[in-house]
Motif scaffolding. Structure first.
Motif, PDB file in Angstrom:
ATOM      1  N   LYS A  44     -67.029  58.765  27.709  1.00 15.53           N
ATOM      2  CA  LYS A  44     -68.239  58.281  27.052  1.00 15.53           C
ATOM      3  C   LYS A  44     -68.542  56.842  27.443  1.00 15.53           C
ATOM      4  CE  LYS A  44     -65.460  57.376  22.938  1.00 15.53           C
ATOM      5  NZ  LYS A  44     -64.252  57.847  23.598  1.00 15.53           N
ATOM      6  N   ILE A  45     -69.753  56.417  27.098  1.00 18.35           N
ATOM      7  CA  ILE A  45     -70.196  55.049  27.346  1.00 18.35           C
ATOM      8  C   ILE A  45     -70.299  54.336  26.003  1.00 18.35           C
ATOM      9  CG2 ILE A  45     -72.002  53.581  28.331  1.00 18.35           C
ATOM     10  CD1 ILE A  45     -72.858  56.078  30.004  1.00 18.35           C
ATOM     11  N   LEU A  46     -69.638  53.183  25.880  1.00 15.39           N
ATOM     12  CA  LEU A  46     -69.737  52.333  24.695  1.00 15.39           C
ATOM     13  C   LEU A  46     -70.554  51.106  25.073  1.00 15.39           C
ATOM     14  CD1 LEU A  46     -66.011  52.432  23.475  1.00 15.39           C
ATOM     15  CD2 LEU A  46     -67.912  53.893  22.742  1.00 15.39           C
ATOM     16  N   LEU A  47     -71.605  50.819  24.312  1.00 16.08           N
ATOM     17  CA  LEU A  47     -72.517  49.726  24.639  1.00 16.08           C
ATOM     18  C   LEU A  47     -72.525  48.689  23.529  1.00 16.08           C
ATOM     19  CD1 LEU A  47     -74.177  52.722  25.187  1.00 16.08           C
ATOM     20  CD2 LEU A  47     -75.342  51.144  26.697  1.00 16.08           C
ATOM     21  N   PHE A  48     -72.551  47.399  23.923  1.00 15.60           N
ATOM     22  CA  PHE A  48     -72.564  46.340  22.918  1.00 15.60           C
ATOM     23  C   PHE A  48     -73.257  45.093  23.451  1.00 15.60           C
ATOM     24  CE2 PHE A  48     -68.468  47.049  24.907  1.00 15.60           C
ATOM     25  CZ  PHE A  48     -68.147  45.838  25.489  1.00 15.60           C
ATOM     26  N   LEU A 115     -70.105  49.025  28.405  1.00 16.02           N
ATOM     27  CA  LEU A 115     -71.263  48.332  28.961  1.00 16.02           C
ATOM     28  C   LEU A 115     -71.593  47.183  28.014  1.00 16.02           C
ATOM     29  CD1 LEU A 115     -74.444  50.018  30.455  1.00 16.02           C
ATOM     30  CD2 LEU A 115     -74.419  47.734  29.464  1.00 16.02           C
ATOM     31  N   GLY A 116     -71.217  45.968  28.425  1.00 15.47           N
ATOM     32  CA  GLY A 116     -71.455  44.772  27.635  1.00 15.47           C
ATOM     33  C   GLY A 116     -72.639  43.998  28.166  1.00 15.47           C
ATOM     34  N   ILE A 117     -73.489  43.551  27.259  1.00 11.81           N
ATOM     35  CA  ILE A 117     -74.686  42.801  27.643  1.00 11.81           C
ATOM     36  C   ILE A 117     -74.659  41.430  26.981  1.00 11.81           C
ATOM     37  CG2 ILE A 117     -77.205  42.760  27.712  1.00 11.81           C
ATOM     38  CD1 ILE A 117     -77.204  45.796  27.332  1.00 11.81           C
ATOM     39  N   SER A 118     -74.765  40.383  27.802  1.00  8.01           N
ATOM     40  CA  SER A 118     -74.828  39.010  27.308  1.00  8.01           C
ATOM     41  C   SER A 118     -75.656  38.204  28.297  1.00  8.01           C
ATOM     42  CB  SER A 118     -73.417  38.423  27.197  1.00  8.01           C
ATOM     43  OG  SER A 118     -73.473  37.038  26.946  1.00  8.01           O
ATOM     44  N   SER A 123     -71.053  35.265  25.455  1.00  9.82           N
ATOM     45  CA  SER A 123     -71.017  35.580  24.026  1.00  9.82           C
ATOM     46  C   SER A 123     -69.589  35.931  23.616  1.00  9.82           C
ATOM     47  CB  SER A 123     -71.945  36.760  23.717  1.00  9.82           C
ATOM     48  OG  SER A 123     -73.262  36.467  24.115  1.00  9.82           O
ATOM     49  N   PRO A 124     -69.001  35.179  22.678  1.00 10.16           N
ATOM     50  CA  PRO A 124     -67.587  35.394  22.345  1.00 10.16           C
ATOM     51  C   PRO A 124     -67.245  36.823  21.927  1.00 10.16           C
ATOM     52  CG  PRO A 124     -68.339  33.316  21.421  1.00 10.16           C
ATOM     53  CD  PRO A 124     -69.559  34.018  21.964  1.00 10.16           C
ATOM     54  N   ASN A 125     -68.132  37.471  21.167  1.00  7.50           N
ATOM     55  CA  ASN A 125     -67.812  38.835  20.733  1.00  7.50           C
ATOM     56  C   ASN A 125     -67.898  39.842  21.884  1.00  7.50           C
ATOM     57  OD1 ASN A 125     -70.628  38.841  20.853  1.00  7.50           O
ATOM     58  ND2 ASN A 125     -70.910  39.620  18.782  1.00  7.50           N
ATOM     59  N   ILE A 126     -68.722  39.565  22.871  1.00  7.96           N
ATOM     60  CA  ILE A 126     -68.810  40.434  24.049  1.00  7.96           C
ATOM     61  C   ILE A 126     -67.555  40.238  24.911  1.00  7.96           C
ATOM     62  CG2 ILE A 126     -70.133  41.000  26.120  1.00  7.96           C
ATOM     63  CD1 ILE A 126     -71.564  41.605  23.381  1.00  7.96           C
ATOM     64  N   ILE A 127     -67.203  38.994  25.138  1.00  7.26           N
ATOM     65  CA  ILE A 127     -66.016  38.696  25.964  1.00  7.26           C
ATOM     66  C   ILE A 127     -64.760  39.284  25.322  1.00  7.26           C
ATOM     67  CG2 ILE A 127     -64.588  36.843  26.921  1.00  7.26           C
ATOM     68  CD1 ILE A 127     -67.464  37.234  28.223  1.00  7.26           C
ATOM     69  N   LYS A 128     -64.630  39.155  24.011  1.00  8.64           N
ATOM     70  CA  LYS A 128     -63.450  39.702  23.321  1.00  8.64           C
ATOM     71  C   LYS A 128     -63.413  41.228  23.444  1.00  8.64           C
ATOM     72  CE  LYS A 128     -60.631  39.007  19.265  1.00  8.64           C
ATOM     73  NZ  LYS A 128     -60.429  38.221  18.056  1.00  8.64           N
ATOM     74  N   PHE A 143     -73.783  43.290  32.072  1.00 11.12           N
ATOM     75  CA  PHE A 143     -75.157  42.833  32.318  1.00 11.12           C
ATOM     76  C   PHE A 143     -75.210  41.393  31.809  1.00 11.12           C
ATOM     77  CE2 PHE A 143     -77.862  46.996  31.827  1.00 11.12           C
ATOM     78  CZ  PHE A 143     -77.028  47.687  32.682  1.00 11.12           C
ATOM     79  N   SER A 144     -75.573  40.447  32.673  1.00 11.09           N
ATOM     80  CA  SER A 144     -75.631  39.051  32.239  1.00 11.09           C
ATOM     81  C   SER A 144     -76.678  38.296  33.039  1.00 11.09           C
ATOM     82  CB  SER A 144     -74.269  38.379  32.399  1.00 11.09           C
ATOM     83  OG  SER A 144     -73.951  38.208  33.757  1.00 11.09           O
ATOM     84  N   GLY A 145     -76.747  36.993  32.736  1.00 12.60           N
ATOM     85  CA  GLY A 145     -77.514  36.086  33.564  1.00 12.60           C
ATOM     86  C   GLY A 145     -76.629  35.630  34.718  1.00 12.60           C
ATOM     87  N   ALA A 146     -77.020  34.548  35.347  1.00 10.87           N
ATOM     88  CA  ALA A 146     -76.327  34.083  36.552  1.00 10.87           C
ATOM     89  C   ALA A 146     -74.964  33.470  36.280  1.00 10.87           C
ATOM     90  CB  ALA A 146     -77.207  33.066  37.288  1.00 10.87           C
ATOM     91  N   LYS A 147     -74.741  33.025  35.056  1.00 13.95           N
ATOM     92  CA  LYS A 147     -73.512  32.291  34.744  1.00 13.95           C
ATOM     93  C   LYS A 147     -72.688  33.038  33.712  1.00 13.95           C
ATOM     94  CE  LYS A 147     -76.041  28.044  35.526  1.00 13.95           C
ATOM     95  NZ  LYS A 147     -77.286  27.591  34.986  1.00 13.95           N
ATOM     96  N   GLY A 148     -71.492  32.530  33.458  1.00 13.86           N
ATOM     97  CA  GLY A 148     -70.698  33.041  32.357  1.00 13.86           C
ATOM     98  C   GLY A 148     -69.472  33.818  32.781  1.00 13.86           C
TER      99      GLY A 148
END
Length: 190
Positions: A44-48, A115-118, A123-128, A143-148
């Protein structure tokens, strides 16, 4: 003045999309192949994500579970952004940083996709949650911007080269639509 602002937003959005998809076409195809493989194996796919990205998670999960471009059986995708009782109990008893990682612990199995989106990539909760997903053995799509930090933690880092949150999110939703389209074609056109 207003028409000029509208036109500039449209041009910026088109340019962000063109640049991103030219640079990432091969990675998108590879990611769709991996998503199809996981789903074929019963995974399955888990998205957050947070804020607008949380809404995107719900949107993307709906495309997989219901259908996108073709009539086909539902595919398992869960937006971890929707259960307010779970989110508020974890946020209250532990912290906001734990709202997704505890759900990944509860629901994630080796071979699933996270699938994490920030848009910031930090985003601390996404990274964790991504760290937790990696421990369990999930494939990480970021999925993110250019940095992080999300870029370096992802098996498939999709980083939009823009400093404007709206442009990043516009690329993200088109990317999600394309991944869903390709995945269902791989699974149901063969």
């Amino acid at each position: 003045m207003m028409k000029k602002l509208i036109q500039q937003s449209v041009e910026d959005s088109i340019n962000a999309k063109k640049d991103f998809f030219v640079k990432n076409a091969n990675a998108i195809i590879s990611c769709a192949d991996m998503m199809a493989l996981a789903l074929r194996k019963g995974k399955k796919i888990l998205l957050f994500g947070n804020g607008g990205s949380a809404a995107d998670c719900q949107h993307i999960a709906a495309e997989f579970v219901n259908r996108f471009q073709m009539e086909r059986k539902p595919l398992p995708a869960i937006a971890l952004t929707t259960d307010t009782s779970i989110i508020t109990s974890i946020g209250n008893d532990y912290s906001f940083e734990d709202i997704f990682s505890k759900q990944v612990q509860a629901l994630g199995e080796k071979g699933d996709i996270a699938l994490g989106i920030s848009t910031s990539g930090n985003s601390p909760n996404i990274i964790k949650a991504v760290h937790e997903a990696k421990k369990i053995g999930l494939l990480i799509v970021g999925f993110s911007g250019a940095k992080g930090k999300l870029k370096d933690l992802s098996d498939f880092p999709f980083c939009v080269e823009s400093d404007t949150t709206a442009r990043i999110q516009e690329v993200h939703i088109l990317l999600a639509h394309i991944l869903c389209d390709l995945t269902e074609r791989i699974l149901f056109n063969e």
